[in-house]
Design a protein around this motif. Structure first.
Motif, PDB file in Angstrom:
ATOM      1  N   TYR A 145       0.831  -1.205   0.000  1.00 29.69           N
ATOM      2  CA  TYR A 145       0.000   0.000   0.000  1.00 29.69           C
ATOM      3  C   TYR A 145       0.862   1.250   0.000  1.00 29.69           C
ATOM      4  CZ  TYR A 145      -3.705  -3.243   1.307  1.00 29.69           C
ATOM      5  OH  TYR A 145      -4.598  -4.282   1.328  1.00 29.69           O
ATOM      6  N   ASP A 146       0.368   2.314  -0.666  1.00 26.75           N
ATOM      7  CA  ASP A 146       1.066   3.594  -0.634  1.00 26.75           C
ATOM      8  C   ASP A 146       0.739   4.323   0.674  1.00 26.75           C
ATOM      9  OD1 ASP A 146      -1.480   4.798  -0.944  1.00 26.75           O
ATOM     10  OD2 ASP A 146      -1.174   5.214  -3.068  1.00 26.75           O
ATOM     11  N   GLU A 147       1.379   5.451   0.893  1.00 25.58           N
ATOM     12  CA  GLU A 147       1.235   6.167   2.169  1.00 25.58           C
ATOM     13  C   GLU A 147      -0.209   6.594   2.437  1.00 25.58           C
ATOM     14  OE1 GLU A 147       4.155   9.312   2.050  1.00 25.58           O
ATOM     15  OE2 GLU A 147       5.731   7.959   2.775  1.00 25.58           O
ATOM     16  N   ARG A 148      -0.869   7.107   1.428  1.00 25.32           N
ATOM     17  CA  ARG A 148      -2.258   7.534   1.626  1.00 25.32           C
ATOM     18  C   ARG A 148      -3.134   6.351   2.031  1.00 25.32           C
ATOM     19  NH1 ARG A 148      -6.209  10.592  -2.712  1.00 25.32           N
ATOM     20  NH2 ARG A 148      -8.072  10.392  -1.447  1.00 25.32           N
ATOM     21  N   SER A 149      -2.946   5.223   1.383  1.00 24.19           N
ATOM     22  CA  SER A 149      -3.729   4.028   1.720  1.00 24.19           C
ATOM     23  C   SER A 149      -3.394   3.516   3.115  1.00 24.19           C
ATOM     24  CB  SER A 149      -3.502   2.931   0.684  1.00 24.19           C
ATOM     25  OG  SER A 149      -3.997   3.339  -0.578  1.00 24.19           O
ATOM     26  N   LEU A 150      -2.127   3.620   3.512  1.00 21.92           N
ATOM     27  CA  LEU A 150      -1.745   3.193   4.863  1.00 21.92           C
ATOM     28  C   LEU A 150      -2.466   4.021   5.924  1.00 21.92           C
ATOM     29  CD1 LEU A 150       2.068   2.692   4.234  1.00 21.92           C
ATOM     30  CD2 LEU A 150       0.437   0.874   4.847  1.00 21.92           C
ATOM     31  N   ILE A 151      -2.540   5.320   5.696  1.00 25.31           N
ATOM     32  CA  ILE A 151      -3.278   6.183   6.628  1.00 25.31           C
ATOM     33  C   ILE A 151      -4.750   5.780   6.659  1.00 25.31           C
ATOM     34  CG2 ILE A 151      -4.071   8.552   7.079  1.00 25.31           C
ATOM     35  CD1 ILE A 151      -1.346   9.461   5.802  1.00 25.31           C
ATOM     36  N   GLU A 152      -5.311   5.562   5.478  1.00 29.12           N
ATOM     37  CA  GLU A 152      -6.715   5.183   5.394  1.00 29.12           C
ATOM     38  C   GLU A 152      -6.990   3.867   6.120  1.00 29.12           C
ATOM     39  OE1 GLU A 152      -9.757   3.904   1.903  1.00 29.12           O
ATOM     40  OE2 GLU A 152      -8.641   5.769   1.565  1.00 29.12           O
ATOM     41  N   ILE A 153      -6.085   2.923   5.999  1.00 26.35           N
ATOM     42  CA  ILE A 153      -6.246   1.634   6.682  1.00 26.35           C
ATOM     43  C   ILE A 153      -6.320   1.841   8.192  1.00 26.35           C
ATOM     44  CG2 ILE A 153      -5.052  -0.533   7.251  1.00 26.35           C
ATOM     45  CD1 ILE A 153      -4.069  -0.470   4.245  1.00 26.35           C
ATOM     46  N   VAL A 154      -5.412   2.647   8.731  1.00 29.49           N
ATOM     47  CA  VAL A 154      -5.426   2.911  10.176  1.00 29.49           C
ATOM     48  C   VAL A 154      -6.725   3.602  10.585  1.00 29.49           C
ATOM     49  CG1 VAL A 154      -4.283   4.183  12.044  1.00 29.49           C
ATOM     50  CG2 VAL A 154      -2.906   2.921  10.375  1.00 29.49           C
ATOM     51  N   LEU A 155      -7.166   4.574   9.802  1.00 33.62           N
ATOM     52  CA  LEU A 155      -8.427   5.259  10.107  1.00 33.62           C
ATOM     53  C   LEU A 155      -9.616   4.303  10.018  1.00 33.62           C
ATOM     54  CD1 LEU A 155      -7.871   8.646   8.256  1.00 33.62           C
ATOM     55  CD2 LEU A 155      -8.080   8.323  10.726  1.00 33.62           C
ATOM     56  N   LEU A 156      -9.628   3.438   9.007  1.00 34.31           N
ATOM     57  CA  LEU A 156     -10.727   2.488   8.836  1.00 34.31           C
ATOM     58  C   LEU A 156     -10.797   1.516  10.007  1.00 34.31           C
ATOM     59  CD1 LEU A 156     -12.980   1.430   6.896  1.00 34.31           C
ATOM     60  CD2 LEU A 156     -11.231  -0.124   5.969  1.00 34.31           C
ATOM     61  N   ILE A 157      -9.667   0.974  10.399  1.00 29.88           N
ATOM     62  CA  ILE A 157      -9.638   0.052  11.538  1.00 29.88           C
ATOM     63  C   ILE A 157     -10.178   0.751  12.782  1.00 29.88           C
ATOM     64  CG2 ILE A 157      -8.153  -1.260  13.120  1.00 29.88           C
ATOM     65  CD1 ILE A 157      -6.228  -1.628  10.651  1.00 29.88           C
ATOM     66  N   ASN A 158      -9.672   1.936  13.049  1.00 30.83           N
ATOM     67  CA  ASN A 158     -10.103   2.654  14.253  1.00 30.83           C
ATOM     68  C   ASN A 158     -11.558   3.095  14.182  1.00 30.83           C
ATOM     69  OD1 ASN A 158      -7.930   2.693  16.185  1.00 30.83           O
ATOM     70  ND2 ASN A 158      -6.770   3.800  14.617  1.00 30.83           N
ATOM     71  N   GLN A 159     -12.038   3.470  13.004  1.00 25.38           N
ATOM     72  CA  GLN A 159     -13.450   3.844  12.855  1.00 25.38           C
ATOM     73  C   GLN A 159     -14.344   2.677  13.246  1.00 25.38           C
ATOM     74  OE1 GLN A 159     -15.760   5.956  12.458  1.00 25.38           O
ATOM     75  NE2 GLN A 159     -17.409   4.751  11.605  1.00 25.38           N
ATOM     76  N   TYR A 160     -14.059   1.503  12.741  1.00 22.66           N
ATOM     77  CA  TYR A 160     -14.930   0.357  13.020  1.00 22.66           C
ATOM     78  C   TYR A 160     -14.693  -0.236  14.402  1.00 22.66           C
ATOM     79  CZ  TYR A 160     -17.426   0.803   8.783  1.00 22.66           C
ATOM     80  OH  TYR A 160     -18.260   1.312   7.816  1.00 22.66           O
TER      81      TYR A 160
END
Length: 177
Positions: A145-160
């Motif tokens: 994953y690129d940097e933007r996707s890595l950030i999104e992954i962390v946000l997605l995990i924490n959101q759910y």
């Protein structure tokens, strides 16, 4: 177990949130999506949360299949039946078969994962269980994953993960209960 806060109706939700609740309930295939009729009581906060959530899923950069892998794993780790119910159905539409769902329940150590998905699910486990992602897991994830996707992954995990905690703390009942 009774909900700590009952699902709202027109009076508690207000006209905008009432319409949003109606639309989201129909999309979820139920007369009352309890999550939305409960959180809708927060008026503008509800709409802000929906916007944020929607930007992560379904509007995020991650493929929908991968988003559903993340969400279903969070639901499994948090033992959140409400989240699991909704995302089994949504995951099915995104290609999450019963066999994949069984592997999600087992976790990243299950046989059959591609390296990318194993890294993704390992990151979910680490973040939910320790509130961090260790360097080895991060490196494995960053290979895919690129940097933007890595950030999104962390946000997605924490959101759910946060949503599962909210559902649990408010004792939001599964739809149809």
């Amino acid at each position: 177990m009774q909900p700590r806060i009952s699902p709202g109706r027109l009076r508690e939700l207000g006209p905008i949130n009432w319409v949003v609740w109606q639309i989201l309930s129909r999309a979820a295939g139920t007369d009352d999506a309890h999550l939305f009729s409960t959180l809708g009581r927060t008026k503008g906060l509800f709409r802000g949360w929906l916007h944020f959530s929607g930007r992560l899923m379904p509007g995020g950069r991650l493929p929908r299949h991968e988003s559903e892998l993340v969400i279903l794993r969070v639901a499994q780790l948090r033992d959140c039946a409400y989240e699991m119910d909704h995302h089994i159905r949504l995951g099915r539409r995104a290609g999450v078969t019963p066999q994949i769902l069984d592997r999600i329940r087992t976790g990243p150590a299950a046989d059959g994962w591609a390296d990318k998905h194993r890294a993704l699910l390992t990151a979910v486990d680490k973040l939910v269980e320790t509130r961090d992602i260790d360097d080895a897991t991060w490196s494995a994830l960053a290979e895919h994953y690129d940097e933007r996707s890595l950030i999104e992954i962390v946000l997605l995990i924490n959101q759910y993960e946060g949503l599962a905690a909210t559902i649990t703390a408010l004792r939001i009942q599964r739809d149809g209960v």
